[in-house]
Design an enzyme around this catalytic site. Structure first.
Site, short mmCIF file in Angstrom:
data_model
loop_
_atom_site.label_atom_id
_atom_site.label_comp_id
_atom_site.label_asym_id
_atom_site.label_seq_id
_atom_site.Cartn_x
_atom_site.Cartn_y
_atom_site.Cartn_z
N ASP A 32 -17.24 4.34 -18.04
CA ASP A 32 -15.84 3.96 -17.85
C ASP A 32 -15.40 4.31 -16.44
O ASP A 32 -14.63 3.61 -15.81
CB ASP A 32 -14.94 4.74 -18.81
CG ASP A 32 -15.15 4.28 -20.23
OD1 ASP A 32 -16.03 3.44 -20.45
OD2 ASP A 32 -14.42 4.77 -21.10
N GLU A 34 -17.15 4.44 -13.70
CA GLU A 34 -17.62 3.47 -12.71
C GLU A 34 -16.83 2.15 -12.81
O GLU A 34 -16.52 1.52 -11.82
CB GLU A 34 -19.12 3.19 -12.91
CG GLU A 34 -19.98 4.37 -12.47
CD GLU A 34 -21.40 4.29 -12.99
OE1 GLU A 34 -22.31 4.33 -12.17
OE2 GLU A 34 -21.58 4.18 -14.21
N ASP A 36 -13.72 1.84 -13.90
CA ASP A 36 -12.40 2.07 -13.32
C ASP A 36 -12.45 2.01 -11.80
O ASP A 36 -11.54 1.50 -11.14
CB ASP A 36 -11.85 3.44 -13.74
CG ASP A 36 -11.43 3.45 -15.21
OD1 ASP A 36 -11.21 2.36 -15.76
OD2 ASP A 36 -11.31 4.55 -15.78
N SER A 81 -1.30 -1.75 -22.62
CA SER A 81 -2.27 -0.77 -22.21
C SER A 81 -1.51 0.33 -21.44
O SER A 81 -0.28 0.35 -21.47
CB SER A 81 -3.28 -1.49 -21.32
OG SER A 81 -4.20 -0.61 -20.82
N LEU A 82 -2.21 1.19 -20.76
CA LEU A 82 -1.53 2.23 -19.98
C LEU A 82 -2.07 2.21 -18.56
O LEU A 82 -3.24 1.94 -18.35
CB LEU A 82 -1.82 3.62 -20.57
CG LEU A 82 -1.19 3.98 -21.91
CD1 LEU A 82 -1.82 5.24 -22.46
CD2 LEU A 82 0.31 4.17 -21.74
N GLU A 110 0.08 14.05 -24.88
CA GLU A 110 -0.85 13.92 -26.01
C GLU A 110 -2.24 13.71 -25.45
O GLU A 110 -2.39 13.19 -24.36
CB GLU A 110 -0.51 12.66 -26.84
CG GLU A 110 0.84 12.67 -27.46
CD GLU A 110 1.22 11.27 -27.97
OE1 GLU A 110 0.32 10.45 -28.25
OE2 GLU A 110 2.42 11.01 -28.06
N LYS A 112 -5.51 11.76 -24.85
CA LYS A 112 -5.84 10.33 -24.85
C LYS A 112 -7.15 10.15 -25.60
O LYS A 112 -8.20 10.62 -25.17
CB LYS A 112 -5.96 9.81 -23.42
CG LYS A 112 -6.21 8.32 -23.37
CD LYS A 112 -6.12 7.81 -21.95
CE LYS A 112 -6.19 6.30 -21.90
NZ LYS A 112 -7.36 5.73 -22.52
N LYS A 309 -6.47 10.59 -16.30
CA LYS A 309 -7.88 10.57 -16.71
C LYS A 309 -8.61 11.77 -16.11
O LYS A 309 -8.53 11.99 -14.90
CB LYS A 309 -8.55 9.28 -16.20
CG LYS A 309 -8.05 8.02 -16.90
CD LYS A 309 -8.81 7.82 -18.20
CE LYS A 309 -8.84 6.37 -18.61
NZ LYS A 309 -9.98 5.62 -18.26
N CYS A 421 -47.16 -2.04 -19.34
CA CYS A 421 -48.52 -1.93 -19.82
C CYS A 421 -48.84 -3.28 -20.46
O CYS A 421 -48.15 -3.71 -21.37
CB CYS A 421 -48.60 -0.80 -20.87
SG CYS A 421 -50.09 -0.94 -21.88
#
Ligand code: IVH
Length: 668
Positions: A32, A34, A36, A81-82, A110, A112, A309, A421
């Site tokens: 996530d 990467e 973002d 979304s946020l 809260e 996440k 985040k 192989c």
């Protein structure tokens, strides 16, 4: 094209690719974090170069899109979304923009939850509808699947219509158990609990044993139209929902100012690893929800809330050695064996290195000190080498020239990253993986043949080609360690039962490149048996919608190999359903093309098993009733599908009638 336009172009493509893997397949290739980073780079470029920007690109909409697997549901209130912030400065900027003059404002913090957002609707206290977010306006109707989650109340003590939103998640404990089982069954493991939850939730009911939905859990965090209930703050909304019996996270707090918010964030930085579910940040919401409307939202996120985040967890450790694991198709994958280190609450001992190119690109050597990272992913990766810590004792890694399992010379095909192989016929490592794959759930679904037994079967020399599985006797395997007679009998009976799997399962199980379960079903729709498929020419196969040339070529190549033809003949002799035999085609003809719908709970088997029985007879199984449906099999507590069948005049079978029907084909 100038460099900005070119880079933006590249980002649009990459983001689209990764978004698809994430939302539609639940199989992300990058973390996530990467992802973002790509989105943020793009946003910055779009700001500076609006002339190259694509206003209708997915990053300007709410994530995901509803698939066509489920009935669409329109959200009366869009599911937003946020916006994310990644450090204290960005958080302070968010507060700055909110420009709250009012000293009395408070905020709710809260955790996440890293799961799948859903909306639940209750009418007269009954849970009547549940939907995923989809594109924010239209989601997917997953009501039936949500009913199977124990922590979602089916009844609430409230008369008025009530809609709430929250997150479906998989607990870490369930996740570890699930992956262990998948690994033993030779199935692909889920990268993280969110993907596991998504995969599970969006799987049609008929393909899932309801028991397996038990690993899912739910937390509510948003009360739609809260004012209607006299609720004026987010903290009261959480209490209101909890009082009704809805599960609400314990980890939340009302904060009076930015510094208290900061404290909550840092308090939970480490503490969140004690929770039994994955959290990737903190959601900060303005507590006074009577102000929410006035503050409003952008097209995709509210302005009264933001997500902080946490950075991905990283740790420093040492690479002790680099091992090679060999896959079913002979691909060599390097794996770093690490000095055990604590990372995000678990002890990490291994890290995936992907392939030789990656190792040389990052210049990773044995004995190197490395920084490893685990975002939400369960298998950590090496971020970078701490070059300053090098002592001269580091050893450059080279891919082996010979296969560690069979000593064959390793090859690298042109245009391929992978080393392989080439000894497909008798490399024990490939054989072991091939057996696991053959027996896996999407293949012949032989429970009990997992990692350990596959190794034992190969090492004992009992299985040299796949068909040898059908010649195993109880005595052969009961002497293996940790086996015993009882388990051996069970496994042999599983093997016996697998002979009646649909032809499509066999096709998927024998490991033709690019041919998985769904594609195998398409092949069977066109060629009723393996004989016909073996004789088909490339263009005939390529012309099947959804098939294409690459797959057609791969099917042809497979059957041009005489070893593979010999294998199929041997399956036939041993009584495995190839659709070829006389009796097979006769019974197939009788239920061939008939469409079944299962509803309610059957007592003799799971719906999935029942579905398989009728598919064995050439029938199809659908999840919804229409005028095209031939039979609806109604078990205990059959609901709306039963009434729909009645109103459409579709033939309804009770469980005993259904058993009688199967018995008439001799396979009940
Ligand atoms: S509130 C209008 N609270 O994060 C926004 N969302 O990245 C309502 N999420 O779509 C969302 N934990 O799926 C809220 N405590 C929490 C959350 C949470 C996880 C999810 C939610 C949202 C996504 C945005």
């Amino acid at each position: 094209m100038n460099i900005f336009e070119a880079r933006m172009d590249e980002l649009y493509n990459q983001i689209e690719h990764h978004a698809r893997l994430y939302y539609e397949k639940d199989e992300p290739e990058i973390s996530d974090f990467e992802y973002d980073a790509l989105v943020r780079e793009l946003a910055a470029l779009e700001r500076d170069h609006p002339e190259f920007s694509r206003p209708d690109f997915l990053t300007h909409k709410v994530g995901g899109s509803a698939s066509n697997l489920f009935t669409p549901v329109e959200h009366a209130v869009p599911m937003l979304s946020l916006d994310n912030v990644f450090d204290n400065q960005e958080l302070a900027d968010f507060f700055g923009k909110l420009d709250r003059e009012n000293e009395n404002d408070s905020y709710v913090c809260e955790m996440k939850i890293d799961g799948i957002a859903v909306s639940l609707l209750y009418e007269n206290g009954e849970f009547v509808q549940g939907a995923t977010r989809g594109d924010g306006r239209v989601g997917e109707d997953v009501t039936e699947n949500l009913r199977e989650i124990d922590s979602i109340p089916k009844k609430l003590r409230i008369d008025s219509r009530l809609e709430i939103r929250g997150e479906v998640l998989m607990t870490l404990e369930s996740f570890r158990n699930l992956n262990q089982i998948r690994e033993e069954n030779g199935e692909k493991v889920f990268a993280n609990p969110r993907n596991a939850a998504g995969g599970n939730l969006r799987k049609a009911s008929r393909n899932v044993d309801p028991k397996s939905r038990r690993g899912l859990d739910f937390f509510a965090y948003y009360l739609v139209d809260a004012e209607k209930f006299g609720v004026k703050t987010q903290s009261d909304a959480l209490k209101f929902m909890a009082d009704l019996g809805l599960p609400v996270q314990a980890a939340y707090q009302v904060c009076e100012n930015l510094s208290e918010v900061g404290e909550f964030i840092s308090n939970w930085h480490e503490k969140r690893f004690e929770l039994d579910y994955v959290t990737d940040g903190v959601v900060i919401k303005l507590n006074d929800l009577t102000q929410w409307n006035a503050i409003g939202a952008t097209s995709h996120a509210p302005r009264w809330a933001v997500a902080f985040k946490y950075p991905p967890e990283e740790a420093i450790t040492k690479i002790l050695e680099i091992n090679i694991s060999i896959g079913r198709t002979g691909v060599l994958t390097p794996v770093a064996i690490l000095e055990p280190v604590n990372l995000a609450g678990t002890i990490v001992k291994r890290a995936g290195l992907h392939n030789a190119d990656e190792i040389s690109r990052k210049d990773i050597r044995v004995n190197d000190t490395v920084r490893i990272r685990k975002a939400a992913e369960i298998i950590p990766e090496v971020v970078a080498v701490e070059k300053a810590s090098r002592t001269g004792q580091e050893v450059i890694f080279e891919m082996p020239k010979r296969c560690p399992a069979c000593n064959s010379e390793i090859v690298r095909l042109p245009d391929e990253v992978a080393y392989r192989c080439p000894n497909r016929a008798s490399c024990p490592a490939q054989l072991r993986e091939t057996i696991k794959y053959f027996a896996s759930r999407d293949g012949m679904n032989i429970k009990g043949i997992g990692s350990r037994l596959s190794v034992q079967l190969v090492e004992s020399g009992l299985v040299k080609i796949l068909s040898d599985i059908y010649e195993l006797k109880v005595d052969d395997i009961s002497r293996f360690s940790r086996m015993g007679e009882k388990l051996a009998r069970k496994i042999i009976s599983e093997i016996e039962q697998s002979k009646t799997r649909p032809v499509s399962s066999l096709i998927a199980a024998i490991g033709i490149r690019h041919i998985g379960k769904t594609v195998a079903e398409l092949l069977v729709d066109r060629f009723a048996n393996l004989e016909a498929l073996m004789n088909a020419d490339e263009s005939e196969i390529a012309n099947i919608p959804g098939m294409g040339e690459v797959r057609a070529r791969s099917v042809r190549a497979f059957f041009q190999d005489s070893e593979n033809v010999r294998l199929i003949r041997r399956f036939e002799e041993l009584g495995v359903n190839t659709g070829n035999s006389e009796s097979g085609s006769q019974t197939q003809a009788q239920l061939f093309g008939k469409i079944f719908v299962f509803t309610g709970t059957l007592s003799s088997f799971t719906r999935e098993e029942a579905a398989e029985r009728v598919k064995n007879l050439g029938a199809k199984v659908s999840s919804s009733v229409s005028s095209k449906t031939d039979y609806v099999v109604a078990g205990e507590k059959a609901g709306s599908k039963l009434s729909r069948a009645e109103s459409l005049g579709v033939k309804i079978l009770s469980e005993s009638e259904f058993l009688a029907l199967l018995a008439s084909y001799n396979i009940a």
